[in-house]
Motif scaffolding. Sequence first.
Motif, PDB file in Angstrom:
ATOM      1  N   TYR A  35       3.789  -6.314  -1.478  1.00 24.09           N
ATOM      2  CA  TYR A  35       3.165  -6.900  -0.300  1.00 24.09           C
ATOM      3  C   TYR A  35       4.272  -7.158   0.706  1.00 24.09           C
ATOM      4  O   TYR A  35       5.344  -7.670   0.350  1.00 24.09           O
ATOM      5  CB  TYR A  35       2.473  -8.221  -0.640  1.00 24.09           C
ATOM      6  N   LEU A  36       4.021  -6.809   1.957  1.00 21.56           N
ATOM      7  CA  LEU A  36       4.985  -7.052   3.024  1.00 21.56           C
ATOM      8  C   LEU A  36       4.318  -7.977   4.030  1.00 21.56           C
ATOM      9  O   LEU A  36       3.336  -7.604   4.686  1.00 21.56           O
ATOM     10  CB  LEU A  36       5.413  -5.735   3.671  1.00 21.56           C
ATOM     11  N   LEU A  37       4.863  -9.173   4.159  1.00 18.68           N
ATOM     12  CA  LEU A  37       4.276 -10.216   4.994  1.00 18.68           C
ATOM     13  C   LEU A  37       5.133 -10.469   6.223  1.00 18.68           C
ATOM     14  O   LEU A  37       6.352 -10.589   6.129  1.00 18.68           O
ATOM     15  CB  LEU A  37       4.140 -11.511   4.179  1.00 18.68           C
ATOM     16  N   SER A  38       4.499 -10.539   7.381  1.00 19.52           N
ATOM     17  CA  SER A  38       5.177 -10.934   8.615  1.00 19.52           C
ATOM     18  C   SER A  38       4.414 -12.104   9.218  1.00 19.52           C
ATOM     19  O   SER A  38       3.396 -12.549   8.670  1.00 19.52           O
ATOM     20  CB  SER A  38       5.233  -9.773   9.609  1.00 19.52           C
ATOM     21  N   GLU A  39       4.882 -12.599  10.356  1.00 19.21           N
ATOM     22  CA  GLU A  39       4.218 -13.732  10.997  1.00 19.21           C
ATOM     23  C   GLU A  39       2.886 -13.330  11.630  1.00 19.21           C
ATOM     24  O   GLU A  39       2.147 -14.189  12.107  1.00 19.21           O
ATOM     25  CB  GLU A  39       5.139 -14.344  12.047  1.00 19.21           C
ATOM     26  N   SER A  40       2.566 -12.024  11.615  1.00 21.22           N
ATOM     27  CA  SER A  40       1.315 -11.589  12.241  1.00 21.22           C
ATOM     28  C   SER A  40       0.542 -10.559  11.414  1.00 21.22           C
ATOM     29  O   SER A  40      -0.350  -9.894  11.938  1.00 21.22           O
ATOM     30  CB  SER A  40       1.595 -11.008  13.630  1.00 21.22           C
ATOM     31  N   GLY A  41       0.891 -10.424  10.124  1.00 16.28           N
ATOM     32  CA  GLY A  41       0.134  -9.465   9.332  1.00 16.28           C
ATOM     33  C   GLY A  41       0.595  -9.354   7.895  1.00 16.28           C
ATOM     34  O   GLY A  41       1.707  -9.772   7.544  1.00 16.28           O
ATOM     35  N   LEU A  42      -0.270  -8.785   7.051  1.00 13.66           N
ATOM     36  CA  LEU A  42       0.044  -8.544   5.644  1.00 13.66           C
ATOM     37  C   LEU A  42      -0.284  -7.099   5.316  1.00 13.66           C
ATOM     38  O   LEU A  42      -1.382  -6.611   5.615  1.00 13.66           O
ATOM     39  CB  LEU A  42      -0.769  -9.460   4.732  1.00 13.66           C
ATOM     40  N   ALA A  43       0.673  -6.405   4.694  1.00 18.10           N
ATOM     41  CA  ALA A  43       0.460  -5.021   4.257  1.00 18.10           C
ATOM     42  C   ALA A  43       0.600  -4.946   2.742  1.00 18.10           C
ATOM     43  O   ALA A  43       1.424  -5.640   2.149  1.00 18.10           O
ATOM     44  CB  ALA A  43       1.469  -4.083   4.918  1.00 18.10           C
ATOM     45  N   PHE A  44      -0.230  -4.112   2.140  1.00 19.85           N
ATOM     46  CA  PHE A  44      -0.038  -3.761   0.737  1.00 19.85           C
ATOM     47  C   PHE A  44       0.407  -2.314   0.709  1.00 19.85           C
ATOM     48  O   PHE A  44      -0.241  -1.446   1.312  1.00 19.85           O
ATOM     49  CB  PHE A  44      -1.316  -3.937  -0.084  1.00 19.85           C
ATOM     50  N   GLN A  45       1.523  -2.028   0.018  1.00 17.15           N
ATOM     51  CA  GLN A  45       2.117  -0.700   0.005  1.00 17.15           C
ATOM     52  C   GLN A  45       2.282  -0.207  -1.432  1.00 17.15           C
ATOM     53  O   GLN A  45       2.575  -1.002  -2.330  1.00 17.15           O
ATOM     54  CB  GLN A  45       3.494  -0.731   0.677  1.00 17.15           C
ATOM     55  N   THR A  46       2.133   1.090  -1.628  1.00 20.94           N
ATOM     56  CA  THR A  46       2.332   1.625  -2.974  1.00 20.94           C
ATOM     57  C   THR A  46       2.829   3.061  -2.943  1.00 20.94           C
ATOM     58  O   THR A  46       2.505   3.817  -2.016  1.00 20.94           O
ATOM     59  CB  THR A  46       1.041   1.538  -3.809  1.00 20.94           C
ATOM     60  N   THR A  47       3.620   3.410  -3.947  1.00 23.89           N
ATOM     61  CA  THR A  47       4.054   4.795  -4.154  1.00 23.89           C
ATOM     62  C   THR A  47       3.316   5.409  -5.341  1.00 23.89           C
ATOM     63  O   THR A  47       3.624   6.516  -5.766  1.00 23.89           O
ATOM     64  CB  THR A  47       5.567   4.847  -4.424  1.00 23.89           C
ATOM     65  N   CYS A  48       2.351   4.671  -5.875  1.00 25.87           N
ATOM     66  CA  CYS A  48       1.556   5.143  -7.018  1.00 25.87           C
ATOM     67  C   CYS A  48       0.088   4.898  -6.696  1.00 25.87           C
ATOM     68  O   CYS A  48      -0.517   3.932  -7.161  1.00 25.87           O
ATOM     69  CB  CYS A  48       1.969   4.412  -8.298  1.00 25.87           C
ATOM     70  N   TYR A  49      -0.472   5.769  -5.896  1.00 31.92           N
ATOM     71  CA  TYR A  49      -1.841   5.612  -5.400  1.00 31.92           C
ATOM     72  C   TYR A  49      -2.841   6.050  -6.466  1.00 31.92           C
ATOM     73  O   TYR A  49      -2.815   7.191  -6.929  1.00 31.92           O
ATOM     74  CB  TYR A  49      -2.005   6.446  -4.137  1.00 31.92           C
ATOM     75  N   LEU A  50      -3.746   5.134  -6.833  1.00 31.87           N
ATOM     76  CA  LEU A  50      -4.713   5.406  -7.895  1.00 31.87           C
ATOM     77  C   LEU A  50      -6.141   5.412  -7.377  1.00 31.87           C
ATOM     78  O   LEU A  50      -7.078   5.249  -8.155  1.00 31.87           O
ATOM     79  CB  LEU A  50      -4.556   4.369  -9.012  1.00 31.87           C
ATOM     80  N   GLY A  51      -6.313   5.603  -6.083  1.00 30.96           N
ATOM     81  CA  GLY A  51      -7.652   5.619  -5.503  1.00 30.96           C
ATOM     82  C   GLY A  51      -7.868   4.472  -4.544  1.00 30.96           C
ATOM     83  O   GLY A  51      -7.244   3.409  -4.654  1.00 30.96           O
ATOM     84  N   HIS A  52      -8.764   4.659  -3.596  1.00 30.83           N
ATOM     85  CA  HIS A  52      -8.909   3.683  -2.514  1.00 30.83           C
ATOM     86  C   HIS A  52      -9.595   2.390  -2.958  1.00 30.83           C
ATOM     87  O   HIS A  52      -9.350   1.341  -2.356  1.00 30.83           O
ATOM     88  CB  HIS A  52      -9.666   4.318  -1.339  1.00 30.83           C
ATOM     89  N   ILE A  53     -10.437   2.428  -3.979  1.00 32.52           N
ATOM     90  CA  ILE A  53     -11.128   1.207  -4.406  1.00 32.52           C
ATOM     91  C   ILE A  53     -10.123   0.172  -4.891  1.00 32.52           C
ATOM     92  O   ILE A  53     -10.108  -0.980  -4.432  1.00 32.52           O
ATOM     93  CB  ILE A  53     -12.163   1.512  -5.510  1.00 32.52           C
ATOM     94  N   ASP A  54      -9.271   0.570  -5.817  1.00 31.48           N
ATOM     95  CA  ASP A  54      -8.232  -0.335  -6.329  1.00 31.48           C
ATOM     96  C   ASP A  54      -7.258  -0.723  -5.229  1.00 31.48           C
ATOM     97  O   ASP A  54      -6.830  -1.881  -5.140  1.00 31.48           O
ATOM     98  CB  ASP A  54      -7.489   0.347  -7.480  1.00 31.48           C
ATOM     99  N   PHE A  55      -6.927   0.227  -4.378  1.00 31.81           N
ATOM    100  CA  PHE A  55      -5.967   0.013  -3.296  1.00 31.81           C
ATOM    101  C   PHE A  55      -6.447  -1.087  -2.342  1.00 31.81           C
ATOM    102  O   PHE A  55      -5.708  -2.026  -2.022  1.00 31.81           O
ATOM    103  CB  PHE A  55      -5.787   1.338  -2.559  1.00 31.81           C
ATOM    104  N   PHE A  56      -7.683  -0.997  -1.904  1.00 34.56           N
ATOM    105  CA  PHE A  56      -8.213  -1.997  -0.980  1.00 34.56           C
ATOM    106  C   PHE A  56      -8.402  -3.347  -1.663  1.00 34.56           C
ATOM    107  O   PHE A  56      -8.239  -4.403  -1.051  1.00 34.56           O
ATOM    108  CB  PHE A  56      -9.542  -1.512  -0.389  1.00 34.56           C
ATOM    109  N   GLU A  57      -8.745  -3.302  -2.931  1.00 35.86           N
ATOM    110  CA  GLU A  57      -8.923  -4.547  -3.685  1.00 35.86           C
ATOM    111  C   GLU A  57      -7.611  -5.336  -3.747  1.00 35.86           C
ATOM    112  O   GLU A  57      -7.607  -6.558  -3.606  1.00 35.86           O
ATOM    113  CB  GLU A  57      -9.420  -4.227  -5.096  1.00 35.86           C
ATOM    114  N   ARG A  58      -6.505  -4.621  -3.933  1.00 33.22           N
ATOM    115  CA  ARG A  58      -5.200  -5.291  -3.981  1.00 33.22           C
ATOM    116  C   ARG A  58      -4.869  -5.949  -2.640  1.00 33.22           C
ATOM    117  O   ARG A  58      -4.329  -7.060  -2.597  1.00 33.22           O
ATOM    118  CB  ARG A  58      -4.106  -4.282  -4.333  1.00 33.22           C
TER     119      ARG A  58
END
Length: 273
Positions: A84-107
């Motif tokens: 997770y990459l957090l800034s004062e104006s947003g949160l990103a979840f990043q991965t190099t091991c993509y297992l599908g969009h359902i799990d990705f968005f859930e994280r």
Amino acid sequence: MNGIMSNPPIYFTLAYIGFDEVRALAKYVPDIQEEFRKAGYTKYAEQKSDRLVIESSDDETRPDISVREEISWAFGHSDSQSNYLLSESGLAFQTTCYLGHIDFFERLLQGFSVLRRIVGIETTTQVSIRYFDAVIPSPGKDRSDYMASKEPSEIRLDSDKFRHRATNSYSVFNTTIDVPDEGTMGCTLMIGTSWFNSRIGLPPDISAEGLKFEERFVHEDPIKHVVVDFQHRLEVEMSFDEALINNVLLQLHGAMKTAFSEIFSDIALKEWQ
């Protein structure tokens, strides 16, 4: 794009939720870090960078220009495959091991729920996803075999002092999604194709420090490949609702999946499937 492919070209993805700037966010970071640590994101790093800020002034002909120090915080999983990459104006979840969009968005939504609980953020300003695909030709094939369109023209310099490294092309599209109780909203889809003769990497606006990439994308020597950068975002202020944001993410992904099938050739899709 859907995580079902046996040999997908995806090597890096991120999903992002933006919110109004919280300048006092630093004081909440210890509690946020503890929550992520308990969830397996044990690697912590603080990053600082300078951002050029241009604002209007009393003298309309001369804007105020200043440099603002920006701080971000990375909470990396113990397997070094996501963070997770957090800034004062947003949160990103990043991965190099993509297992599908359902799990990705859930994280992503799980991470944002931590912010809501600790910081009290209830309004979002942006929802976006970004996927990076690397086209590495199989023996006997060329990069162009995998693309539905031809390589953009490159500038050639006839000198031994210059070695061609990359040719880039970017296209921007207007799209729409239907948001429950909000109506039809306009989004922006940007697709960049970069034809490289180098190692596979990421653009400078991406911070992936501490993340490990799949071995098939790691090369010590330069190789000919194409990187396709898909970005799809909705920029509008909304009260946070998890089901609503998930719906937006699914629609952004659906349109991007359609673009994916049109960007690449049948040869590529068959080989990756």
